[in-house]
Design a protein around this motif. Structure first.
Motif, mmCIF file in Angstrom:
data_model
loop_
_atom_site.group_PDB
_atom_site.id
_atom_site.type_symbol
_atom_site.label_atom_id
_atom_site.label_comp_id
_atom_site.label_asym_id
_atom_site.label_seq_id
_atom_site.Cartn_x
_atom_site.Cartn_y
_atom_site.Cartn_z
ATOM 1 N N TYR A 100 108.075 16.818 40.143
ATOM 2 C CA TYR A 100 107.163 17.398 39.158
ATOM 3 C C TYR A 100 107.920 17.953 37.947
ATOM 4 N N LEU A 104 107.854 16.837 33.974
ATOM 5 C CA LEU A 104 107.542 17.796 32.917
ATOM 6 C C LEU A 104 108.624 17.839 31.846
ATOM 7 N N VAL A 142 95.974 19.307 35.990
ATOM 8 C CA VAL A 142 95.868 18.881 34.593
ATOM 9 C C VAL A 142 97.104 18.075 34.206
ATOM 10 N N ASN A 143 98.264 18.568 34.598
ATOM 11 C CA ASN A 143 99.509 17.859 34.290
ATOM 12 C C ASN A 143 99.607 16.548 35.057
ATOM 13 N N ASN A 145 97.178 14.577 36.018
ATOM 14 C CA ASN A 145 96.350 13.613 35.289
ATOM 15 C C ASN A 145 97.057 13.125 34.034
ATOM 16 N N ARG A 146 97.691 14.052 33.325
ATOM 17 C CA ARG A 146 98.404 13.692 32.090
ATOM 18 C C ARG A 146 99.574 12.765 32.383
ATOM 19 N N PHE A 147 100.320 13.059 33.469
ATOM 20 C CA PHE A 147 101.406 12.160 33.858
ATOM 21 C C PHE A 147 100.876 10.742 34.063
ATOM 22 N N ALA A 149 98.277 9.294 32.759
ATOM 23 C CA ALA A 149 97.941 8.659 31.485
ATOM 24 C C ALA A 149 99.200 8.259 30.716
ATOM 25 N N GLN A 150 100.197 9.138 30.709
ATOM 26 C CA GLN A 150 101.434 8.842 29.993
ATOM 27 C C GLN A 150 102.184 7.674 30.634
ATOM 28 N N CYS A 184 91.426 14.302 39.743
ATOM 29 C CA CYS A 184 92.285 13.288 39.125
ATOM 30 C C CYS A 184 91.551 11.964 38.958
ATOM 31 N N ASP A 185 91.787 11.327 37.833
ATOM 32 C CA ASP A 185 91.177 10.039 37.515
ATOM 33 C C ASP A 185 91.716 8.974 38.474
ATOM 34 N N LEU A 188 94.141 6.484 37.195
ATOM 35 C CA LEU A 188 95.444 6.960 36.744
ATOM 36 C C LEU A 188 96.309 7.515 37.866
#
Length: 282
Positions: A100, A104, A142-143, A145-147, A149-150, A184-185, A188
């Motif tokens: 993790y 980040l 939140v992070n 999910n962002r991971f 997507a990225q 979480c999506d 993704l």
């Protein structure tokens, strides 16, 4: 760390190419067997840390065709040399574990490492205690999910690997795992389902798999003795055939042997698991 180059060639390259072909994969699926058995290298982390090239040679000699990097200090090694060693041995790395904090703080370097090693998916392997409360978990999701997507934007998949605590820790009465699945999506964030830890936490694996239909990227496969201790596949009580029969629902792409507590000298343990899974029909 300096890695020693080795010139020894294993004679399994042609067989490995055949096993990796779409025809072979379809035939294996039709006959109810695992087409390609993988190993999470955390199982042999002490050997790998001391001599990664020799360890990959031993893993390939057992018959494994896929490896998943995790532990053993692999993140600080010469990734080009690891890749060339895998290529020589007929091994592939479909996925690897990245923590993790690294995602980040060192996202671009993590992506570069994954691509150098030939991985198509990054797996988040563990969340330490400080994230296992309602507020911290919500922020972490939140992070996560962002991971996802990225990583998708970078051409990589993403999955989360469970232990037992995600099922047994229930802030506000809802398990961390259920919160993750809901928040979480699914396009993704997939799941790398560690079957041992899910069963250890009291989950019915078949029911869990059905609830995650189409969302499971891979299995971590290790057996459980009657006293609930961890052991090599075939030395315990888990009915893997019954679990793997659900693969049409699960959609699992990879089956990674992992024994966090494999006894030295390690190779007999991973050989037992490989032989059991190679003979398994479901």
């Amino acid at each position: 760390m300096n890695l020693n180059r080795r010139s020894m060639m294993l004679g399994a390259g042609g067989l490995a190419a055949l096993a990796a072909s779409p025809f072979a994969a379809q035939a294996a699926k039709a006959s109810g067997k695992i087409a390609s058995i993988g190993l999470q290298l955390y199982t042999v982390r002490e050997l790998f840390a001391a001599d990664p090239v020799a360890t990959l040679e031993k893993v390939a000699k057992v018959g494994y065709r896929e490896v998943e990097f995790g532990g053993g200090g692999y993140d600080a090694m010469d990734h080009k040399l690891l890749r060339s060693t895998m290529d020589r041995l007929g091994l592939t790395c479909p996925s690897l574990h990245i923590g993790y904090d690294a995602l980040l703080d060192k996202f671009d370097a993590s992506v570069a490492m994954a691509k150098t090693l030939g991985a198509g998916t990054v797996v988040l392997p563990y969340m330490v205690d400080k994230y296992r409360n309602a507020e911290a978990w919500k922020a972490a999701l939140v992070n996560i999910n962002r991971f996802g997507a990225q990583l998708k934007a970078a051409g990589l998949g993403f999955a989360y690997h469970n232990h037992d605590f995600e099922f047994t820790t229930k802030p506000d009465g809802v398990s961390l795992f259920d919160q993750l699945v809901k928040a979480c999506d699914p396009d993704l964030v997939k799941i790398e389902l560690d079957l041992y830890w899910a069963i250890y936490a009291g989950q019915n694996p078949q029911a869990l798999i059905r609830s995650l239909a189409g969302r499971i990227y891979s299995y971590h496969v290790k057996d459980m003795r009657a006293d609930r201790s961890m052991t090599s596949v075939g030395s315990g009580t888990v009915d893997f055939g019954a679990i793997f029969k659900l693969n049409a629902i699960a959609g699992v792409q990879h089956f990674y042997v992992e024994n966090d507590q494999a006894p030295a000298p390690y190779i007999p343990d991973i050989t037992k698991s490989f032989q059991t899974l190679r003979a398994l029909r479901f």
